[in-house]
Design a protein around this motif. Structure first.
Motif, PDB file in Angstrom:
ATOM      1  N   PRO A  36       0.804  -1.218   0.000  1.00 19.83           N
ATOM      2  CA  PRO A  36       0.000   0.000   0.000  1.00 19.83           C
ATOM      3  C   PRO A  36       0.842   1.275   0.000  1.00 19.83           C
ATOM      4  O   PRO A  36       0.340   2.345  -0.313  1.00 19.83           O
ATOM      5  CB  PRO A  36      -0.813  -0.114   1.297  1.00 19.83           C
ATOM      6  CG  PRO A  36       0.028  -0.957   2.189  1.00 19.83           C
ATOM      7  CD  PRO A  36       0.766  -1.908   1.285  1.00 19.83           C
ATOM      8  N   LEU A  37       2.132   1.159   0.346  1.00 17.70           N
ATOM      9  CA  LEU A  37       3.049   2.285   0.350  1.00 17.70           C
ATOM     10  C   LEU A  37       4.476   1.747   0.320  1.00 17.70           C
ATOM     11  O   LEU A  37       4.703   0.573   0.568  1.00 17.70           O
ATOM     12  CB  LEU A  37       2.821   3.167   1.578  1.00 17.70           C
ATOM     13  CG  LEU A  37       3.082   2.628   2.967  1.00 17.70           C
ATOM     14  CD1 LEU A  37       3.110   3.804   3.937  1.00 17.70           C
ATOM     15  CD2 LEU A  37       2.001   1.688   3.414  1.00 17.70           C
ATOM     16  N   ALA A  70       7.125   0.839   7.249  1.00 15.42           N
ATOM     17  CA  ALA A  70       7.092   2.069   6.466  1.00 15.42           C
ATOM     18  C   ALA A  70       7.038   3.237   7.450  1.00 15.42           C
ATOM     19  O   ALA A  70       6.277   3.204   8.414  1.00 15.42           O
ATOM     20  CB  ALA A  70       5.870   2.076   5.556  1.00 15.42           C
ATOM     21  N   GLU A 108       5.202   1.276  -3.678  1.00 11.24           N
ATOM     22  CA  GLU A 108       3.745   1.201  -3.666  1.00 11.24           C
ATOM     23  C   GLU A 108       3.261   0.483  -4.915  1.00 11.24           C
ATOM     24  O   GLU A 108       3.715   0.747  -6.023  1.00 11.24           O
ATOM     25  CB  GLU A 108       3.162   2.619  -3.636  1.00 11.24           C
ATOM     26  CG  GLU A 108       1.655   2.639  -3.600  1.00 11.24           C
ATOM     27  CD  GLU A 108       1.109   4.053  -3.520  1.00 11.24           C
ATOM     28  OE1 GLU A 108      -0.094   4.208  -3.736  1.00 11.24           O
ATOM     29  OE2 GLU A 108       1.886   5.001  -3.243  1.00 11.24           O
TER      30      GLU A 108
END
Length: 138
Positions: free
Chosen positions: A75-76, A102, A130
């Motif tokens: 997601p990141l 993260a 990501e």
């Protein structure tokens, strides 16, 4: 009107450019009038863009992005701290599959649906961007 002075092989030249219309320049060289045709500037050819359908493409982190809707994606950007599953494991919705660090925080990445682990695309210590595929399920 522009004036230039040149010495070529010991000979002195005084050049005056009166006007340029289209590609014809009116000039004087040591008092004599000349009409000079100027060759147009050659523009470099633009490279042709080739468009190909992409199924896989590397991300900046070196991981493969596989167009697959049954994949857990990062997601990141971050670093993989732990992979909690193995290929072939049966998983249930909500099971933690990967721990991603993260911004100095550990994030548990959970399965969005039940299924079976088909492939693991990452390993602990690996940096991901990501959208990178982490675990592929079937």
């Amino acid at each position: 009107m522009k004036e230039y002075k040149y010495t070529i092989n010991g000979n002195k030249y005084e050049i005056t450019i009166d006007e340029i219309v289209d590609n014809i320049a009116s000039i004087k060289v040591n008092g004599e009038d000349y009409k000079v045709e100027i060759e147009p500037e050659v523009k470099p050819e633009k490279p042709k863009v080739v468009v190909r359908p992409v199924v896989q493409q590397p991300s900046p982190s070196g991981n493969r992005r596989i167009i697959n809707q049954d994949a857990l994606k990062a997601p990141l950007p971050g670093v993989i701290k732990d992979v909690k599953v193995n290929v072939g494991d049966e998983i249930k919705e909500g099971d933690t599959l990967v721990v991603l660090e993260a911004m100095k925080m550990a994030n548990n990445l959970d399965a969005e649906k039940s299924g079976k682990v088909k492939a693991i695309c990452v390993q602990p210590g690996q940096s991901v961007m990501e959208g990178d595929d982490l675990v592929i399920m079937e």
